[in-house]
Design a protein around this motif. Structure first.
Motif, mmCIF file in Angstrom:
data_model
loop_
_atom_site.group_PDB
_atom_site.id
_atom_site.type_symbol
_atom_site.label_atom_id
_atom_site.label_comp_id
_atom_site.label_asym_id
_atom_site.label_seq_id
_atom_site.Cartn_x
_atom_site.Cartn_y
_atom_site.Cartn_z
ATOM 1 N N VAL A 1 0.833 -1.207 0.000
ATOM 2 C CA VAL A 1 0.000 0.000 0.000
ATOM 3 C C VAL A 1 0.866 1.257 0.000
ATOM 4 O O VAL A 1 0.649 2.190 -0.779
ATOM 5 N N PHE A 2 1.886 1.296 0.880
ATOM 6 C CA PHE A 2 2.647 2.522 1.055
ATOM 7 C C PHE A 2 3.869 2.599 0.130
ATOM 8 O O PHE A 2 4.194 3.649 -0.381
ATOM 9 N N ARG A 3 4.586 1.502 -0.052
ATOM 10 C CA ARG A 3 5.767 1.457 -0.904
ATOM 11 C C ARG A 3 6.675 2.669 -0.694
ATOM 12 O O ARG A 3 6.755 3.565 -1.536
ATOM 13 N N PRO A 4 7.355 2.743 0.444
ATOM 14 C CA PRO A 4 8.165 3.934 0.735
ATOM 15 C C PRO A 4 9.286 4.134 -0.277
ATOM 16 O O PRO A 4 9.988 3.196 -0.645
ATOM 17 N N ASN A 5 9.422 5.365 -0.736
ATOM 18 C CA ASN A 5 10.500 5.743 -1.644
ATOM 19 C C ASN A 5 11.653 6.354 -0.843
ATOM 20 O O ASN A 5 11.457 6.897 0.246
ATOM 21 N N THR A 6 12.836 6.268 -1.399
ATOM 22 C CA THR A 6 14.021 6.773 -0.714
ATOM 23 C C THR A 6 13.977 8.296 -0.605
ATOM 24 O O THR A 6 13.662 9.000 -1.574
ATOM 25 N N VAL A 7 14.293 8.789 0.581
ATOM 26 C CA VAL A 7 14.371 10.231 0.806
ATOM 27 C C VAL A 7 15.607 10.774 0.086
ATOM 28 O O VAL A 7 16.660 10.131 0.055
ATOM 29 N N LYS A 8 15.473 11.959 -0.508
ATOM 30 C CA LYS A 8 16.551 12.535 -1.315
ATOM 31 C C LYS A 8 17.206 13.697 -0.567
ATOM 32 O O LYS A 8 16.527 14.614 -0.106
ATOM 33 N N PHE A 9 18.536 13.648 -0.471
ATOM 34 C CA PHE A 9 19.329 14.691 0.185
ATOM 35 C C PHE A 9 20.206 15.378 -0.864
ATOM 36 O O PHE A 9 20.877 14.712 -1.653
ATOM 37 N N HIS A 10 20.209 16.713 -0.835
ATOM 38 C CA HIS A 10 21.078 17.503 -1.707
ATOM 39 C C HIS A 10 21.769 18.591 -0.889
ATOM 40 O O HIS A 10 21.160 19.165 0.017
ATOM 41 N N VAL A 11 23.036 18.838 -1.216
ATOM 42 C CA VAL A 11 23.727 20.015 -0.685
ATOM 43 C C VAL A 11 23.675 21.067 -1.785
ATOM 44 O O VAL A 11 24.431 21.005 -2.766
ATOM 45 N N ASN A 12 22.755 22.001 -1.642
ATOM 46 C CA ASN A 12 22.531 22.988 -2.698
ATOM 47 C C ASN A 12 23.510 24.146 -2.645
ATOM 48 O O ASN A 12 23.864 24.717 -3.686
ATOM 49 N N GLU A 13 23.938 24.510 -1.445
ATOM 50 C CA GLU A 13 24.855 25.642 -1.299
ATOM 51 C C GLU A 13 25.977 25.275 -0.336
ATOM 52 O O GLU A 13 25.744 24.612 0.678
ATOM 53 N N ALA A 14 27.180 25.742 -0.665
ATOM 54 C CA ALA A 14 28.338 25.515 0.201
ATOM 55 C C ALA A 14 29.246 26.729 0.141
ATOM 56 O O ALA A 14 29.596 27.201 -0.950
ATOM 57 N N SER A 15 29.608 27.209 1.306
ATOM 58 C CA SER A 15 30.491 28.381 1.385
ATOM 59 C C SER A 15 31.698 28.022 2.246
ATOM 60 O O SER A 15 31.562 27.703 3.435
ATOM 61 N N LEU A 16 32.885 28.072 1.639
ATOM 62 C CA LEU A 16 34.134 27.765 2.333
ATOM 63 C C LEU A 16 35.002 29.020 2.315
ATOM 64 O O LEU A 16 35.523 29.418 1.270
ATOM 65 N N THR A 17 35.120 29.677 3.462
ATOM 66 C CA THR A 17 35.871 30.939 3.532
ATOM 67 C C THR A 17 37.254 30.784 4.164
ATOM 68 O O THR A 17 38.071 31.710 4.093
ATOM 69 N N GLU A 18 37.499 29.641 4.784
ATOM 70 C CA GLU A 18 38.826 29.375 5.356
ATOM 71 C C GLU A 18 39.087 27.883 5.332
ATOM 72 O O GLU A 18 38.235 27.079 5.723
ATOM 73 N N PHE A 19 40.282 27.520 4.847
ATOM 74 C CA PHE A 19 40.653 26.111 4.846
ATOM 75 C C PHE A 19 42.164 26.039 4.618
ATOM 76 O O PHE A 19 42.649 26.020 3.480
ATOM 77 N N ASN A 20 42.910 26.003 5.687
ATOM 78 C CA ASN A 20 44.364 25.932 5.561
ATOM 79 C C ASN A 20 44.947 25.119 6.716
ATOM 80 O O ASN A 20 44.351 25.031 7.791
ATOM 81 N N ILE A 21 46.104 24.571 6.460
ATOM 82 C CA ILE A 21 46.780 23.721 7.454
ATOM 83 C C ILE A 21 48.108 24.376 7.828
ATOM 84 O O ILE A 21 48.957 24.666 6.965
ATOM 85 N N ARG A 22 48.263 24.596 9.138
ATOM 86 C CA ARG A 22 49.518 25.125 9.686
ATOM 87 C C ARG A 22 49.903 24.290 10.899
ATOM 88 O O ARG A 22 49.097 24.111 11.822
ATOM 89 N N ASN A 23 51.124 23.742 10.867
ATOM 90 C CA ASN A 23 51.618 22.923 11.986
ATOM 91 C C ASN A 23 50.661 21.762 12.295
ATOM 92 O O ASN A 23 50.317 21.503 13.450
ATOM 93 N N ASN A 24 50.250 21.091 11.235
ATOM 94 C CA ASN A 24 49.346 19.937 11.357
ATOM 95 C C ASN A 24 47.981 20.284 11.944
ATOM 96 O O ASN A 24 47.248 19.392 12.375
ATOM 97 N N THR A 25 47.651 21.550 11.950
ATOM 98 C CA THR A 25 46.356 21.974 12.469
ATOM 99 C C THR A 25 45.540 22.588 11.330
ATOM 100 O O THR A 25 46.034 23.503 10.632
ATOM 101 N N LEU A 26 44.331 22.067 11.133
ATOM 102 C CA LEU A 26 43.437 22.555 10.088
ATOM 103 C C LEU A 26 42.560 23.670 10.647
ATOM 104 O O LEU A 26 41.877 23.490 11.664
ATOM 105 N N HIS A 27 42.581 24.805 9.965
ATOM 106 C CA HIS A 27 41.711 25.923 10.311
ATOM 107 C C HIS A 27 40.646 26.024 9.211
ATOM 108 O O HIS A 27 40.999 26.085 8.018
ATOM 109 N N TYR A 28 39.396 26.081 9.599
ATOM 110 C CA TYR A 28 38.328 25.959 8.599
ATOM 111 C C TYR A 28 37.118 26.795 8.992
ATOM 112 O O TYR A 28 36.893 27.127 10.164
ATOM 113 N N ASN A 29 36.336 27.129 7.957
ATOM 114 C CA ASN A 29 35.054 27.820 8.135
ATOM 115 C C ASN A 29 34.171 27.419 6.951
ATOM 116 O O ASN A 29 34.363 27.885 5.820
#
Length: 237
Positions: A76-104
């Protein structure tokens, strides 16, 4: 002089006395008499035999009924798979210094429930961010209920610093990403959800969502190319 025969008649040799029957233990139900026998029966004696038989038959009947109900609900119900999308992504910081990742990193996701008769309770949404297999942050997203044929928007933000001990080959990959200005970041969502059929709620299930993103680094509002919306993979586990 021998014994005279009675009335002159001959009765043959004397008959030996009857032998006593041998004593043998008779196990109830062994010969199938006086006891109810059934393929489901257990060797419990006559009363316990009948009781065990009845219990087995009741359990067997309940399992058949439950199986039929589940099959009818599924058809009767036949569940369909839920759909996930990442529509927007903003990366303003991403760098590695002294094995430490700084990110935003900030993400906007859409979750589409295509089912006509099924609502979904998102009791827990745990988002984990990875770079080259190294997890650098985990955040909890707000839980909510999603109605039938509905699209919901969810936001996730990852900001801070984390020790990320990259090997030599991983540092080569990081330098390539740094030169290109785009980074391969994996976002994994670990869910605890319940499905709602009319007034019936299912038990909790724990699907996993995998989002493999390629995100440009924005510097002073500019980025080397635009981010392309990405569809995530749904795994019921």
């Amino acid at each position: 002089m021998g014994e005279p025969h009675l009335n002159g008649a001959y009765y043959g040799p004397s008959i030996p006395p009857p032998s006593k029957p041998s004593k043998r233990y008779h196990r109830p139900g062994r010969d199938g008499g006086g006891c109810c026998c059934n393929p489901f029966s257990c060797c419990c004696g006559c009363l316990m035999n009948c009781l065990c038989t009845c219990i087995c038959q009741i359990v067997f009947t309940i399992l058949i009924i439950v199986g039929i109900i589940v099959l009818v609900f599924w058809l009767v119900f036949r569940p369909n798979t839920v759909k996930f999308h990442v529509n927007e992504a903003s990366l303003t910081e991403f760098n590695i210094r002294n094995n430490t990742l700084h990110y935003n990193l900030a993400l906007n996701l859409t979750i589409r429930n295509p089912n006509k008769r099924i609502g979904i309770y998102y009791d827990r949404i745990e988002a984990r961010a990875f770079y080259q297999g190294h997890r650098f942050q985990t955040v909890e997203l707000q839980k909510f209920y999603q109605g039938k044929k509905n699209t919901s928007n969810v936001s996730a933000e990852f900001k801070g610093s984390q020790l990320v001990p990259l090997g030599a080959n991983e540092m080569l990959k990081y330098n390539e990403d740094l030169s290109a200005g785009r980074y391969d970041i994996d976002i994994k969502l670990y869910l605890r959800i319940r499905l709602k059929f009319w007034f019936v709620k299912s038990t909790r299930v724990k699907p996993k969502i995998d989002c493999d993103l390629n995100i440009p680094l924005s510097s002073n509002g500019t980025a080397p190319g635009a981010y392309e919306p990405t569809r995530c993979d749904f795994d019921w586990r």
